[in-house]
Design a protein around this motif. Structure first.
Motif, PDB file in Angstrom:
ATOM      1  N   GLN A  71       0.848  -1.062   0.175  1.00  7.93           N
ATOM      2  CA  GLN A  71       0.057  -0.193   0.016  1.00  7.93           C
ATOM      3  C   GLN A  71       0.868   1.220   0.102  1.00  7.93           C
ATOM      4  O   GLN A  71       0.374   2.254  -0.541  1.00  7.93           O
ATOM      5  N   GLN A  72       1.877   1.281   0.741  1.00  9.10           N
ATOM      6  CA  GLN A  72       2.871   2.377   0.841  1.00  9.10           C
ATOM      7  C   GLN A  72       4.057   2.002   1.217  1.00  9.10           C
ATOM      8  O   GLN A  72       4.427   0.868   2.022  1.00  9.10           O
ATOM      9  N   MET A  73       5.385   2.747   0.864  1.00 14.53           N
ATOM     10  CA  MET A  73       6.671   2.193   1.382  1.00 14.53           C
ATOM     11  C   MET A  73       7.388   3.624   1.430  1.00 14.53           C
ATOM     12  O   MET A  73       7.244   4.464   0.369  1.00 14.53           O
ATOM     13  N   GLY A  74       8.445   3.489   2.472  1.00 12.01           N
ATOM     14  CA  GLY A  74       9.199   4.673   2.621  1.00 12.01           C
ATOM     15  C   GLY A  74      10.056   4.152   3.819  1.00 12.01           C
ATOM     16  O   GLY A  74      10.432   3.320   3.863  1.00 12.01           O
ATOM     17  N   TRP A  75      10.547   5.476   4.509  1.00 16.57           N
ATOM     18  CA  TRP A  75      11.558   5.369   5.447  1.00 16.57           C
ATOM     19  C   TRP A  75      11.515   6.156   6.529  1.00 16.57           C
ATOM     20  O   TRP A  75      10.882   7.256   6.430  1.00 16.57           O
ATOM     21  N   TYR A  76      11.843   5.742   7.587  1.00 15.94           N
ATOM     22  CA  TYR A  76      11.871   6.588   8.969  1.00 15.94           C
ATOM     23  C   TYR A  76      13.289   6.560   9.316  1.00 15.94           C
ATOM     24  O   TYR A  76      14.330   5.736   8.979  1.00 15.94           O
ATOM     25  N   ARG A  77      13.439   7.207  10.461  1.00 14.52           N
ATOM     26  CA  ARG A  77      14.972   7.192  10.836  1.00 14.52           C
ATOM     27  C   ARG A  77      15.061   7.270  12.521  1.00 14.52           C
ATOM     28  O   ARG A  77      14.024   7.992  13.057  1.00 14.52           O
ATOM     29  N   GLN A  78      15.847   6.778  12.938  1.00  8.21           N
ATOM     30  CA  GLN A  78      15.953   7.127  14.658  1.00  8.21           C
ATOM     31  C   GLN A  78      17.348   7.382  15.086  1.00  8.21           C
ATOM     32  O   GLN A  78      18.245   6.812  14.875  1.00  8.21           O
ATOM     33  N   ALA A  79      17.638   8.675  15.628  1.00  8.37           N
ATOM     34  CA  ALA A  79      18.706   9.105  16.043  1.00  8.37           C
ATOM     35  C   ALA A  79      19.017   8.754  17.471  1.00  8.37           C
ATOM     36  O   ALA A  79      17.875   8.393  18.087  1.00  8.37           O
ATOM     37  N   PRO A  80      20.270   8.426  18.161  1.00  8.39           N
ATOM     38  CA  PRO A  80      20.452   8.273  19.401  1.00  8.39           C
ATOM     39  C   PRO A  80      19.767   9.042  20.415  1.00  8.39           C
ATOM     40  O   PRO A  80      19.829  10.527  20.345  1.00  8.39           O
ATOM     41  N   GLY A  81      18.926   8.582  21.360  1.00  7.51           N
ATOM     42  CA  GLY A  81      18.153   9.110  22.078  1.00  7.51           C
ATOM     43  C   GLY A  81      17.055  10.073  21.838  1.00  7.51           C
ATOM     44  O   GLY A  81      16.494  10.456  22.478  1.00  7.51           O
ATOM     45  N   LYS A  82      16.655   9.541  20.504  1.00  4.18           N
ATOM     46  CA  LYS A  82      15.462  10.492  19.967  1.00  4.18           C
ATOM     47  C   LYS A  82      14.390   9.179  19.275  1.00  4.18           C
ATOM     48  O   LYS A  82      14.836   8.104  19.247  1.00  4.18           O
ATOM     49  N   GLU A  83      13.088   9.666  19.500  1.00  8.18           N
ATOM     50  CA  GLU A  83      12.117   8.885  18.873  1.00  8.18           C
ATOM     51  C   GLU A  83      12.112   8.600  17.466  1.00  8.18           C
ATOM     52  O   GLU A  83      12.865   9.436  16.528  1.00  8.18           O
ATOM     53  N   ARG A  84      11.920   7.620  16.866  1.00  5.52           N
ATOM     54  CA  ARG A  84      11.622   7.220  15.495  1.00  5.52           C
ATOM     55  C   ARG A  84      10.990   8.348  14.611  1.00  5.52           C
ATOM     56  O   ARG A  84       9.738   8.460  15.238  1.00  5.52           O
ATOM     57  N   GLU A  85      11.155   8.875  13.555  1.00  8.19           N
ATOM     58  CA  GLU A  85      10.491   9.785  12.826  1.00  8.19           C
ATOM     59  C   GLU A  85      10.574   9.572  11.413  1.00  8.19           C
ATOM     60  O   GLU A  85      11.117   8.954  10.888  1.00  8.19           O
ATOM     61  N   LEU A  86       9.185   9.941  11.023  1.00  2.50           N
ATOM     62  CA  LEU A  86       9.115   9.625   9.462  1.00  2.50           C
ATOM     63  C   LEU A  86      10.097  10.567   8.657  1.00  2.50           C
ATOM     64  O   LEU A  86      10.316  11.872   9.100  1.00  2.50           O
ATOM     65  N   VAL A  87      10.763  10.094   7.614  1.00  4.56           N
ATOM     66  CA  VAL A  87      11.670  10.743   6.798  1.00  4.56           C
ATOM     67  C   VAL A  87      10.848  11.252   5.472  1.00  4.56           C
ATOM     68  O   VAL A  87      10.689  12.267   5.129  1.00  4.56           O
ATOM     69  N   ALA A  88      10.248   9.993   4.663  1.00 10.87           N
ATOM     70  CA  ALA A  88       9.552  10.224   3.584  1.00 10.87           C
ATOM     71  C   ALA A  88       8.843   8.913   3.296  1.00 10.87           C
ATOM     72  O   ALA A  88       9.215   7.873   3.777  1.00 10.87           O
ATOM     73  N   MET A  89       7.571   9.057   2.745  1.00  7.00           N
ATOM     74  CA  MET A  89       6.870   7.946   2.316  1.00  7.00           C
ATOM     75  C   MET A  89       6.066   8.316   1.127  1.00  7.00           C
ATOM     76  O   MET A  89       5.654   9.327   0.801  1.00  7.00           O
ATOM     77  N   ALA A  90       5.859   7.147   0.305  1.00 10.30           N
ATOM     78  CA  ALA A  90       5.504   7.110  -1.095  1.00 10.30           C
ATOM     79  C   ALA A  90       4.053   6.151  -1.260  1.00 10.30           C
ATOM     80  O   ALA A  90       4.347   5.106  -0.642  1.00 10.30           O
ATOM     81  N   PHE A  91       2.985   6.771  -1.433  1.00 11.08           N
ATOM     82  CA  PHE A  91       1.653   6.075  -1.308  1.00 11.08           C
ATOM     83  C   PHE A  91       1.341   5.912  -2.825  1.00 11.08           C
ATOM     84  O   PHE A  91       1.742   6.533  -3.874  1.00 11.08           O
TER      85      PHE A  91
END
Length: 121
Positions: free
Chosen positions: A32-52
């Motif tokens: 349905q959708q495919m993309g990328w998240y990232r997580q830096a040390p000490g931080k929450e995982r966040e959305l980077v980019a998503m293609a629907f």
């Protein structure tokens, strides 16, 4: 069983570029959708980019104009072209996909194992 496998991370100097790739495999009926998240040390995982499906794309404000996501639906792949990289882009980058598996009614959100991106001089 469905797998997402990332590649392309590494060490790059500020201002440099990297290209991440993700391929999905296994018992997949559709994605349905495919993309990328990232997580830096000490931080929450966040959305980077998503293609629907249908062509819509979302970018985090912090990466818009620097990162470009592309997706090949038939090959079940997604790529993230990252340019003008900054030290604050350093993180583990995770491929994410919402997948309909054959024989299952509801889609599942899945992550790959992650690939490290380090931006440093």
């Amino acid at each position: 069983q469905v797998q997402l496998v990332e590649s392309g991370g590494g060490l790059v100097q500020p201002g440099g570029s990297l290209r991440l790739s993700c391929v999905a495999s296994g018992n997949i009926f559709s994605i349905q959708q495919m993309g990328w998240y990232r997580q830096a040390p000490g931080k929450e995982r966040e959305l980077v980019a998503m293609a629907f499906n249908g062509g819509n794309i979302n970018y985090a404000a912090s990466v818009r104009d620097r990162f470009t996501i592309s997706r090949d639906i038939a090959r079940k792949t997604a790529h993230l072209q990252m340019s003008s990289l900054k030290p604050e882009d350093t993180a583990v980058y995770y491929c994410n996909a919402v997948i309909f598996e054959r024989g299952r009614g509801l889609p599942r959100s899945m992550y790959g194992q992650g690939t490290q991106v380090t931006v440093s001089s």
